[in-house]
Design a protein around this motif. Structure first.
Motif, PDB file in Angstrom:
ATOM      1  N   LEU A  57       0.847  -1.206   0.000  1.00 17.42           N
ATOM      2  CA  LEU A  57       0.000   0.000   0.000  1.00 17.42           C
ATOM      3  C   LEU A  57       0.882   1.255   0.000  1.00 17.42           C
ATOM      4  O   LEU A  57       0.618   2.211  -0.728  1.00 17.42           O
ATOM      5  N   ARG A  58       1.942   1.204   0.782  1.00 16.09           N
ATOM      6  CA  ARG A  58       2.868   2.349   0.810  1.00 16.09           C
ATOM      7  C   ARG A  58       3.436   2.596  -0.589  1.00 16.09           C
ATOM      8  O   ARG A  58       3.563   3.739  -1.042  1.00 16.09           O
ATOM      9  N   ALA A  59       3.756   1.507  -1.308  1.00 19.17           N
ATOM     10  CA  ALA A  59       4.296   1.628  -2.669  1.00 19.17           C
ATOM     11  C   ALA A  59       3.252   2.248  -3.598  1.00 19.17           C
ATOM     12  O   ALA A  59       3.581   3.117  -4.428  1.00 19.17           O
ATOM     13  N   ALA A  60       1.993   1.824  -3.475  1.00 18.54           N
ATOM     14  CA  ALA A  60       0.941   2.353  -4.354  1.00 18.54           C
ATOM     15  C   ALA A  60       0.769   3.853  -4.132  1.00 18.54           C
ATOM     16  O   ALA A  60       0.588   4.625  -5.086  1.00 18.54           O
ATOM     17  N   LEU A  61       0.866   4.302  -2.880  1.00 17.52           N
ATOM     18  CA  LEU A  61       0.719   5.729  -2.573  1.00 17.52           C
ATOM     19  C   LEU A  61       1.951   6.504  -3.053  1.00 17.52           C
ATOM     20  O   LEU A  61       1.841   7.565  -3.653  1.00 17.52           O
ATOM     21  N   TRP A  62       3.128   5.939  -2.806  1.00 20.20           N
ATOM     22  CA  TRP A  62       4.392   6.570  -3.223  1.00 20.20           C
ATOM     23  C   TRP A  62       4.418   6.784  -4.732  1.00 20.20           C
ATOM     24  O   TRP A  62       4.912   7.787  -5.230  1.00 20.20           O
ATOM     25  N   GLY A  63       3.856   5.807  -5.473  1.00 21.18           N
ATOM     26  CA  GLY A  63       3.922   5.842  -6.938  1.00 21.18           C
ATOM     27  C   GLY A  63       3.026   6.892  -7.572  1.00 21.18           C
ATOM     28  O   GLY A  63       3.152   7.171  -8.770  1.00 21.18           O
ATOM     29  N   GLN A  64       2.141   7.511  -6.782  1.00 23.39           N
ATOM     30  CA  GLN A  64       1.130   8.389  -7.376  1.00 23.39           C
ATOM     31  C   GLN A  64       1.717   9.568  -8.159  1.00 23.39           C
ATOM     32  O   GLN A  64       1.151   9.981  -9.154  1.00 23.39           O
ATOM     33  N   ASP A  65       2.833  10.105  -7.711  1.00 18.11           N
ATOM     34  CA  ASP A  65       3.387  11.256  -8.429  1.00 18.11           C
ATOM     35  C   ASP A  65       4.656  10.883  -9.202  1.00 18.11           C
ATOM     36  O   ASP A  65       5.458  11.747  -9.549  1.00 18.11           O
ATOM     37  N   LYS A  66       4.841   9.583  -9.482  1.00 20.43           N
ATOM     38  CA  LYS A  66       6.049   9.153 -10.202  1.00 20.43           C
ATOM     39  C   LYS A  66       5.740   8.963 -11.685  1.00 20.43           C
ATOM     40  O   LYS A  66       4.625   8.605 -12.058  1.00 20.43           O
ATOM     41  N   GLY A  67       6.758   9.185 -12.506  1.00 21.67           N
ATOM     42  CA  GLY A  67       6.613   8.974 -13.944  1.00 21.67           C
ATOM     43  C   GLY A  67       6.758   7.499 -14.281  1.00 21.67           C
ATOM     44  O   GLY A  67       7.059   6.676 -13.404  1.00 21.67           O
ATOM     45  N   PRO A  68       6.562   7.148 -15.567  1.00 25.68           N
ATOM     46  CA  PRO A  68       6.728   5.762 -15.986  1.00 25.68           C
ATOM     47  C   PRO A  68       8.113   5.246 -15.630  1.00 25.68           C
ATOM     48  O   PRO A  68       9.072   6.019 -15.587  1.00 25.68           O
TER      49      PRO A  68
END
Ligand code: NAD
Length: 269
Positions: A246-257
């Protein structure tokens, strides 16, 4: 900003159920979908009811395209074939794909790399903080101790696990190889049975124990003449993997491909 909407794949699985409980209890994310394999026993049921609790307003479906459309992330602890198919769908939807599935082949990984050109993919054979720290320690110890120290990775898991060595054991083996400036592909010893001959200097060996309900145990053993160093991680509760995912899913929100791992998420080097 709205809380990110998350879809859980493999909803009826051990990790899937853990994730559904975690996400519905979280004030940082919303559960917006639950996907499982076609023909699975939960298809068409409210996922909360299927889990033996109160309705959650999310129906388990085998239509991943519809479930992912409009979601911000898919958390996926399923099988390699399903994960490869989901990677293409999350790429099309530009959603974050968190992959916990292990046992992916090199061919599977090339499909995942292609999908990561369109959306962020965070993949780790183990999502726990402790194991990701252990990976860093293993790399350091392997770098500090020379080839006089034989490296063996021993892991234990529950009786239902279908792949061996575990994804975590392979992460640890890769870290040990990197510490020695090599790759695991060059140092890995095939499974031992029968007359194997003596141990090859500098190689990295693996052993797997399967039984009971063991959540996951990993030892990295550095064995020299007269002494041994053992680095150990014991997982007591699957919730550690769900929290990491879940932490990874939230962290990924503002990351590019691109392709990311838990060291990126946790800010570990
Ligand atoms: P499980 O067997 O309990 O659950 C697997 C789920 O995937 C089930 O819901 C099943 O119906 C579903 N599934 C199977 N085929 C599917 C398909 N074609 N399409 C959609 N869904 C499908 O297994 P589990 O213990 O939850 O583990 C799942 C995976 O996660 C395994 O690869 C395991 O090794 C891995 N795992 C990784 C971590 C980590 O931290 N990375 C931790 C625990 C487990």
């Amino acid at each position: 900003m709205d809380k990110p909407g998350i879809v859980v794949a493999g909803a009826s699985g051990r990790m899937g159920q853990m994730l559904i409980r975690l996400i519905t209890a979280s004030d940082q994310a919303r559960l917006v979908g639950a996907v499982d394999r076609a023909g699975g026993p939960w298809i068409g049921q409210d996922v909360g009811v299927a889990m033996g609790g109160a309705p959650l307003g999310v129906t388990v479906t085998d239509d991943a395209i519809e479930a992912i459309a409009g979601a911000q992330a898919l958390i996926d602890f399923t099988t390699p074939a399903a994960t490869v198919a989901y990677a293409e769908l999350t790429a099309q939807a530009r959603a974050v794909h968190v992959i916990g599935t292990t046992g992916l082949s090199d061919e599977d990984l090339t499909y995942i790399a292609a999908a990561a050109r369109h959306a962020p993919i965070i993949r780790a054979g183990n999502m726990s903080l402790g194991v990701n720290l252990l990976v860093g320690l293993t790399r350091k110890v392997a770098a500090a101790l020379g080839e006089d120290w034989d490296i063996e990775v021993v892991e234990a898991h529950h009786r239902h696990k279908v792949d061996a060595p575990s994804g975590t054991a392979l992460m640890l083996g890769e870290a040990a190889a990197e510490g020695r400036g090599e790759t695991l592909a060059d140092l890995r010893t095939p499974a031992r049975e029968g007359i194997t001959g003596a141990r090859e200097r500098g190689s990295i060996g693996f052993s797997a124990i399967r039984g009971g309900d063991v959540v996951g145990e990993h030892d990295v053993i550095f064995a020299a003449d007269g002494e041994r160093v053992v680095l150990r991680h014991l997982a007591n509760d699957r919730a550690i993997f769900a929290r990491g995912a879940l932490r990874a899913a939230l962290w990924g929100q503002d990351k590019g491909p691109g392709e990311y791992d838990m060291a990126d998420v946790l800010g570990l080097d």
